[in-house]
Design a protein around this motif. Structure first.
Motif, PDB file in Angstrom:
ATOM      1  N   PRO A  97     -16.209  -0.274   8.703  1.00 30.61           N
ATOM      2  CA  PRO A  97     -17.651  -0.195   8.436  1.00 30.61           C
ATOM      3  C   PRO A  97     -17.893   0.063   6.950  1.00 30.61           C
ATOM      4  O   PRO A  97     -17.056   0.621   6.245  1.00 30.61           O
ATOM      5  CB  PRO A  97     -18.106   0.999   9.282  1.00 30.61           C
ATOM      6  CG  PRO A  97     -17.005   1.256  10.248  1.00 30.61           C
ATOM      7  CD  PRO A  97     -15.768   0.701   9.677  1.00 30.61           C
ATOM      8  N   GLU A  98     -19.049  -0.350   6.481  1.00 29.79           N
ATOM      9  CA  GLU A  98     -19.326  -0.228   5.055  1.00 29.79           C
ATOM     10  C   GLU A  98     -19.450   1.213   4.588  1.00 29.79           C
ATOM     11  O   GLU A  98     -19.173   1.522   3.436  1.00 29.79           O
ATOM     12  CB  GLU A  98     -20.603  -0.994   4.718  1.00 29.79           C
ATOM     13  CG  GLU A  98     -20.430  -2.490   4.847  1.00 29.79           C
ATOM     14  CD  GLU A  98     -21.668  -3.223   4.417  1.00 29.79           C
ATOM     15  OE1 GLU A  98     -22.490  -2.639   3.687  1.00 29.79           O
ATOM     16  OE2 GLU A  98     -21.817  -4.380   4.807  1.00 29.79           O
ATOM     17  N   ASP A  99     -19.878   2.119   5.458  1.00 31.62           N
ATOM     18  CA  ASP A  99     -20.065   3.511   5.046  1.00 31.62           C
ATOM     19  C   ASP A  99     -18.761   4.326   5.071  1.00 31.62           C
ATOM     20  O   ASP A  99     -18.734   5.444   4.592  1.00 31.62           O
ATOM     21  CB  ASP A  99     -21.113   4.187   5.933  1.00 31.62           C
ATOM     22  CG  ASP A  99     -20.722   4.171   7.400  1.00 31.62           C
ATOM     23  OD1 ASP A  99     -19.850   3.366   7.771  1.00 31.62           O
ATOM     24  OD2 ASP A  99     -21.312   4.966   8.165  1.00 31.62           O
ATOM     25  N   ARG A 100     -17.679   3.768   5.605  1.00 23.50           N
ATOM     26  CA  ARG A 100     -16.417   4.503   5.699  1.00 23.50           C
ATOM     27  C   ARG A 100     -15.495   4.109   4.546  1.00 23.50           C
ATOM     28  O   ARG A 100     -15.270   2.939   4.281  1.00 23.50           O
ATOM     29  CB  ARG A 100     -15.722   4.207   7.022  1.00 23.50           C
ATOM     30  CG  ARG A 100     -14.461   5.008   7.216  1.00 23.50           C
ATOM     31  CD  ARG A 100     -13.878   4.784   8.602  1.00 23.50           C
ATOM     32  NE  ARG A 100     -12.685   5.558   8.775  1.00 23.50           N
ATOM     33  CZ  ARG A 100     -11.470   5.145   8.416  1.00 23.50           C
ATOM     34  NH1 ARG A 100     -11.306   3.982   7.872  1.00 23.50           N
ATOM     35  NH2 ARG A 100     -10.430   5.913   8.628  1.00 23.50           N
ATOM     36  N   VAL A 101     -14.936   5.154   3.883  1.00 22.92           N
ATOM     37  CA  VAL A 101     -13.976   4.929   2.803  1.00 22.92           C
ATOM     38  C   VAL A 101     -12.578   5.204   3.362  1.00 22.92           C
ATOM     39  O   VAL A 101     -12.333   6.292   3.888  1.00 22.92           O
ATOM     40  CB  VAL A 101     -14.268   5.872   1.607  1.00 22.92           C
ATOM     41  CG1 VAL A 101     -13.233   5.684   0.516  1.00 22.92           C
ATOM     42  CG2 VAL A 101     -15.671   5.644   1.084  1.00 22.92           C
TER      43      VAL A 101
END
Length: 189
Positions: A97-101
């Motif tokens: 997901p885009e919010d997970r680094v």
């Protein structure tokens, strides 16, 4: 034991004579042909000395210890490696997901390498921050040395400021006696 060791030379002599006695009948002519029999009664001197050689006990003890500790380390390690290769899956690339680094250890494919990167080795971010902190400290030291040299140069050029290590001396005799009393007694007035 002493009795058996003293009998040993006499039995050797008998063993040497026995084949001759078996082949020929016990006649005086047969005994003359065999010759005189010399039997040793003592084995006290001569060439059968025990040769001294270094003992192998400590060498074998050391080798056994080395083998034990090598096997003590290698058997569990090989077991863990085999189980990790057989049971744990290899890492696969998936969309995040885009919010997970992602963490740094998640980039490794093999499970043992992931474990080492997660729990043993420092992350690259921590190493970078540590090195930058050391660079900052060294830069501060350099800046303070430069400032110190500049201050000393200005003080030398102007010669109107007292040095850093100047202590005001007492000019009054009463002040001198009070300082001496404080030093000797350790109490204030």
């Amino acid at each position: 034991m002493v009795v058996f060791s003293s009998l040993r030379p006499s039995t050797r002599g008998l063993m040497a004579v026995m084949p001759i006695l078996r082949r020929s009948p016990q006649t005086p002519s047969a005994i003359k042909q065999a010759g005189p029999v010399v039997l040793a009664t003592r084995g006290g001197g001569g060439g059968n000395a025990m040769k001294l050689k270094p003992g192998m006990y400590m060498d074998r003890l050391w080798r056994d210890g080395v083998h034990f500790f090598i096997l003590l380390g290698t058997i569990p390690v090989l077991t863990v490696i085999t189980l990790a290769n057989l049971v744990l899956p290899q890492g696969e690339l998936t969309d995040l997901p885009e919010d997970r680094v992602p963490q740094t250890w998640e980039y490794h494919q093999h499970p043992i390498t992931r474990f080492i990167a997660k729990h043993i080795v420092r992350s690259p971010e921590k190493l970078y921050e540590t090195n930058m902190a050391l660079v900052h400290i060294e830069e501060e030291k350099r800046r303070l040395r430069k400032l110190d040299a500049q201050v000393k140069r200005v003080m030398l050029n102007r010669q109107d400021i007292r040095g850093w290590y100047f202590f005001q001396g007492a000019t009054d005799s009463r002040q001198i006696s009070q300082d001496d009393y404080k030093e000797s007694k350790g109490t204030a007035w």
